[in-house]
Write an enzyme that holds these catalytic residues in place. Sequence first.
Site, mmCIF file in Angstrom:
data_model
loop_
_atom_site.group_PDB
_atom_site.id
_atom_site.type_symbol
_atom_site.label_atom_id
_atom_site.label_comp_id
_atom_site.label_asym_id
_atom_site.label_seq_id
_atom_site.Cartn_x
_atom_site.Cartn_y
_atom_site.Cartn_z
ATOM 1 N N LYS A 39 78.819 -52.516 -15.482
ATOM 2 C CA LYS A 39 79.194 -51.206 -14.945
ATOM 3 C C LYS A 39 80.304 -51.353 -13.888
ATOM 4 O O LYS A 39 80.582 -52.462 -13.408
ATOM 5 C CB LYS A 39 77.950 -50.549 -14.337
ATOM 6 C CG LYS A 39 76.842 -50.300 -15.369
ATOM 7 C CD LYS A 39 75.660 -49.591 -14.740
ATOM 8 C CE LYS A 39 74.573 -49.358 -15.772
ATOM 9 N NZ LYS A 39 73.479 -48.513 -15.232
ATOM 10 N N TYR A 75 75.390 -41.148 -22.085
ATOM 11 C CA TYR A 75 74.086 -40.982 -21.444
ATOM 12 C C TYR A 75 73.443 -39.634 -21.775
ATOM 13 O O TYR A 75 72.589 -39.169 -21.006
ATOM 14 C CB TYR A 75 74.231 -41.128 -19.929
ATOM 15 C CG TYR A 75 74.260 -42.574 -19.440
ATOM 16 C CD1 TYR A 75 73.181 -43.422 -19.654
ATOM 17 C CD2 TYR A 75 75.349 -43.067 -18.736
ATOM 18 C CE1 TYR A 75 73.189 -44.737 -19.189
ATOM 19 C CE2 TYR A 75 75.369 -44.389 -18.274
ATOM 20 C CZ TYR A 75 74.281 -45.210 -18.505
ATOM 21 O OH TYR A 75 74.280 -46.507 -18.037
ATOM 22 N N ASN A 101 73.537 -50.443 -10.650
ATOM 23 C CA ASN A 101 72.677 -51.589 -10.970
ATOM 24 C C ASN A 101 73.356 -52.603 -11.893
ATOM 25 O O ASN A 101 72.703 -53.294 -12.659
ATOM 26 C CB ASN A 101 71.318 -51.113 -11.505
ATOM 27 C CG ASN A 101 71.443 -50.295 -12.769
ATOM 28 O OD1 ASN A 101 72.542 -49.998 -13.225
ATOM 29 N ND2 ASN A 101 70.325 -49.931 -13.352
ATOM 30 N N HIS A 138 73.998 -52.430 -17.977
ATOM 31 C CA HIS A 138 73.200 -51.572 -18.852
ATOM 32 C C HIS A 138 72.859 -52.354 -20.099
ATOM 33 O O HIS A 138 73.661 -53.180 -20.554
ATOM 34 C CB HIS A 138 74.004 -50.319 -19.250
ATOM 35 C CG HIS A 138 73.348 -49.567 -20.374
ATOM 36 N ND1 HIS A 138 72.330 -48.668 -20.176
ATOM 37 C CD2 HIS A 138 73.535 -49.636 -21.722
ATOM 38 C CE1 HIS A 138 71.930 -48.210 -21.358
ATOM 39 N NE2 HIS A 138 72.650 -48.781 -22.318
ATOM 40 N N GLU A 190 74.534 -46.777 -29.389
ATOM 41 C CA GLU A 190 75.401 -47.222 -28.289
ATOM 42 C C GLU A 190 76.518 -48.148 -28.773
ATOM 43 O O GLU A 190 77.652 -48.060 -28.305
ATOM 44 C CB GLU A 190 74.544 -47.910 -27.212
ATOM 45 C CG GLU A 190 73.618 -46.912 -26.528
ATOM 46 C CD GLU A 190 72.712 -47.529 -25.469
ATOM 47 O OE1 GLU A 190 72.764 -48.751 -25.263
ATOM 48 O OE2 GLU A 190 71.963 -46.753 -24.851
#
Length: 138
Positions: free
Chosen positions: A9, A49, A112, A115, A126
């Site tokens: 990310k 998302y 975080n 993913h 995805e």
Amino acid sequence: MERTLSIIKPDGVKRGVIGDVVKRFEDSHIDIVAMKMLYMTKKQAQGFYAVHEERPFFDSLTDFMSSGPAVVMVLEGEGVIARYRKLMGATNFEEADEGTIRRDFATDIEKNVVHGSDSPESADFEINYFFNSFEIVA
Ligand code: CMP
């Protein structure tokens, strides 16, 4: 043979941990069969998302995911969905096991670092969201 989508990310790219994350895949003998850097638009992040559309963090999450470049990869191997999830650690880095990517590098439940797909169905969606078949090494 299973495939999963990995994203480093924007926080991970900014903090210079692309190499650290990739090294963990290589050390774990997880094959990277596709890889590119992209800068998602807000709309692209919302589409990716979409399953979290109703969540209170959706707007902030999609702002974050479109705040800078990210690295997207397709990982391949036996049981790679679960193996990669183990390497990542829990979504909340404070609850992640010692030695996991999120425990070592994350700073926030949202920021975080990585993913990973959570099921074969989401992996399929995805991977196809970011890659066409010519971009994946057979
Ligand atoms: P990821 O595994 O990409 O899946 C959805 C993302 O939403 C998650 O990682 C976090 O970046 C973010 N997220 C999940 N739960 C929360 C939360 N409670 N608050 C803020 N962001 C969250």
